[in-house]
Design a protein around this motif. Structure first.
Motif, short mmCIF file in Angstrom:
data_model
loop_
_atom_site.label_atom_id
_atom_site.label_comp_id
_atom_site.label_asym_id
_atom_site.label_seq_id
_atom_site.Cartn_x
_atom_site.Cartn_y
_atom_site.Cartn_z
N PRO A 9 0.92 -1.36 -0.03
CA PRO A 9 0.25 -0.01 -0.17
C PRO A 9 0.50 1.51 0.09
N ALA A 10 1.44 1.74 0.52
CA ALA A 10 2.74 2.88 0.42
C ALA A 10 3.28 2.62 -0.80
N ARG A 15 3.99 7.99 -4.84
CA ARG A 15 5.51 7.79 -5.76
C ARG A 15 7.06 8.26 -5.25
N ASP A 16 7.22 9.44 -4.44
CA ASP A 16 7.99 10.10 -3.88
C ASP A 16 8.84 8.55 -3.27
N GLU A 19 11.57 8.59 -5.62
CA GLU A 19 13.55 9.96 -5.82
C GLU A 19 14.67 9.65 -4.69
N THR A 20 14.28 8.19 -4.33
CA THR A 20 15.43 8.85 -3.05
C THR A 20 16.56 7.48 -4.27
N ILE A 21 16.02 7.09 -4.75
CA ILE A 21 17.19 6.26 -5.72
C ILE A 21 18.08 6.64 -6.89
N VAL A 52 12.06 0.10 -12.25
CA VAL A 52 11.54 0.16 -11.22
C VAL A 52 10.33 0.17 -10.98
N GLU A 53 9.48 0.97 -11.33
CA GLU A 53 8.22 0.97 -11.69
C GLU A 53 7.18 0.12 -11.57
#
Length: 142
Positions: A9-10, A15-16, A19-21, A52-53
């Motif tokens: 669920p998270a 989709r934030d 952005e960490t990758i 990844v998505e």
């Protein structure tokens, strides 16, 4: 498997997280596939943002083939798909670790369980894993 089963669920809510990758200058990040049950490293590949998505969306490993310059859904030809149980990001944010369930018991295109089937012994590379199924039988080429 429904999307709600495959995608936590998270991940669906925001989709934030992507952005960490820290993708490299070619837009790629290294990804290590590790057997979720045994911990054995089965393979290494590259992923771009779309891979990844898609991996998160499908719950199955999707990589980016640098040689073919396109997405590669692991097992699309061989049937040896990888169900992703967990995705981890290293401390620098530039390497992914996928805990996977390897279907068919073969991750390597050589027909072995792992791509890491050679060990350095006495100054030579020695094959340590048997071929479970010949590449010709898997892919039908040749």
């Amino acid at each position: 498997m429904t999307e709600s089963q495959a995608t936590p669920p998270a991940f669906r809510e925001s989709r934030d997280w992507i952005e960490t990758i820290a993708f490299d200058e070619q837009g790629l990040v290294p990804a290590i596939a590790q057997d979720a049950a045994t911990g054995r490293v089965l393979m290494f590949a590259w992923m771009n943002r779309e891979a990844v998505e898609k991996t998160v969306e499908l719950g199955e490993a999707v990589y980016f083939s640098r040689s073919r310059q396109k997405l590669w859904h692991k097992g699309e030809q061989s049937g040896h798909t990888q169900t992703v149980r967990e995705i981890r990001l290293d401390c620098d944010g530039d390497v992914l670790l996928l805990a996977i369930e390897q279907h068919g018991g073969i991750a390597c295109h050589t027909g072995r369980e792992s791509c890491f089937y050679r060990r350095l012994e006495g100054g030579r590379w020695q094959a340590t894993d048997e071929v479970k199924k010949s590449p010709r039988a898997i892919y039908g080429n040749g």
